[in-house]
Design an enzyme around this catalytic site. Structure first.
Site, PDB file in Angstrom:
ATOM      1  N   ARG A 180     -24.752   5.396   1.779  1.00  0.00           N
ATOM      2  CA  ARG A 180     -25.084   4.012   2.096  1.00  0.00           C
ATOM      3  C   ARG A 180     -26.016   3.804   3.319  1.00  0.00           C
ATOM      4  O   ARG A 180     -26.667   2.872   3.266  1.00  0.00           O
ATOM      5  CB  ARG A 180     -23.794   3.031   2.100  1.00  0.00           C
TER       6      ARG A 180
ATOM      7  N   HIS B 164     -12.445   6.882   5.011  1.00  0.00           N
ATOM      8  CA  HIS B 164     -13.290   6.164   3.945  1.00  0.00           C
ATOM      9  C   HIS B 164     -12.516   4.889   3.809  1.00  0.00           C
ATOM     10  O   HIS B 164     -11.864   4.585   3.085  1.00  0.00           O
ATOM     11  CB  HIS B 164     -13.379   6.924   2.752  1.00  0.00           C
TER      12      HIS B 164
ATOM     13  N   ARG C 164       0.850  -1.214  -0.200  1.00  0.00           N
ATOM     14  CA  ARG C 164      -0.188   0.134  -0.084  1.00  0.00           C
ATOM     15  C   ARG C 164       0.978   1.200   0.106  1.00  0.00           C
ATOM     16  O   ARG C 164       0.601   2.172  -0.856  1.00  0.00           O
ATOM     17  CB  ARG C 164      -0.932  -0.118   1.092  1.00  0.00           C
TER      18      ARG C 164
END
Length: 308
Positions: free
Chosen positions: A148, A172, A85
């Protein structure tokens, strides 16, 4: 009013389409390294204009972003097999250094709206590169996660999601915090409303909704490879708040001090208008939610520091 979009992939083009359908702005300029892709997306979206609103949609270069009120940054590179990452973040930071520099050279007064993932970290990197005040660099943050959450609650309660006032905060991503404790329907506390309409929020229901919010992207990606419609609509919502100077409260990401974690980008309810983020709200949270929020912010700060 002109709106620029750098990155004419699915997210950038979905945002452009959503703005055309809602009549947001007067001119949308798509910029992409792949000029043919930008031209094709611009033409395809422009063909929807006769059915929607008179918004000019075109492809262009960075010079065509001059005078833009908002520039959406939806560019970036994909993760390579075996790549960590941090390695991905470092490559994306290099991409953004070039992109942001070119945007700032022609549109120094624009609000920058970051959509590229991981959006909180990329938003903080963008703020550092641009040198803009933190409020002028907005990450889309948890605006989609919040949508959502409200949609799932509305479906369970049998009401319109717009009548649900509930937020997802923090990253997020996996460490995000669903703020159940201060959720409302209209002016009524969530659990009270649920009891009144005979749709109790049992532990199982809460767990299903929590999973539905956290795992939504994974489910969609498994089915079709990526998400774009929801975030495209979310980006359009943020842009409209800016250009209409709405002073709207939206769950977006911005660099600030959060619960003792200094200068980190993560999502809180923030007031958004023509000058970008102009105020920040800290909701009343339960002790567990507060600790979750602090842990989420600390994790994001650690990633930013590691990228450097």
């Amino acid at each position: 009013m002109k709106i620029g979009i750098v990155g004419a992939g699915m997210v950038g083009s979905a945002a452009a389409f959503a703005m055309v359908m809602r009549g947001i702005g007067s001119r949308i300029v798509l910029v992409d390294l792949d000029e043919k892709r930008a031209q094709a997306e611009a033409e395809d979206i422009a063909h929807a204009v006769p059915f929607a609103h008179p918004v000019m949609v075109e492809a262009g270069g960075y010079e065509d972003l001059a005078g833009a009120a908002v520039v959406i940054l939806a560019a970036g590179v994909s993760q390579k097999p075996g790549e960590t990452r941090i390695q991905l973040l470092s490559r994306n930071a290099a991409v953004f250094e070039a992109v942001v520099g070119q945007v700032m050279a022609v549109a120094p007064d624009a609000i920058l709206l970051v959509a590229s993932n991981p959006v909180d970290i990329m938003g903080q990197i963008t703020q550092r590169i641009s040198g803009l005040a933190p409020g002028r660099v907005i990450g889309s943050g948890t605006i989609l996660d919040t949508a959502r959450f409200r949609w799932l609650l509305g479906r369970h309660l049998g009401i319109a999601p717009r009548s649900v006032h509930a937020y997802v905060l923090g990253e997020h991503g996996d460490s995000e915090v669903l703020a159940w404790s201060n959720a409302r329907v209209g002016s009524v506390e969530l659990t009270s409303f649920a009891a009144q309409v005979g749709a109790a929020l049992t532990a199982d229901v809460r767990a299903q909704i929590d999973t539905g919010v956290r795992r939504a992207a994974y489910t969609i990606i498994e089915g079709k490879g990526a998400t774009w419609y929801g975030i495209g609509a979310g980006l359009a919502r943020i842009v409209n708040a800016v250009i209409a100077d709405e002073q709207a409260v939206l769950s977006v990401s911005c660099v600030s001090d959060v619960l003792g974690v200094e200068q980190v980008a993560c999502s809180l309810p923030r007031v958004v208008g023509r000058d970008g983020v102009v105020a920040e709200l800290m909701p009343d949270l339960s002790p567990e939610e507060t600790e979750g929020m602090r842990a989420s912010a600390a994790m994001l700060k650690g990633w930013v520091e590691e990228v450097g």
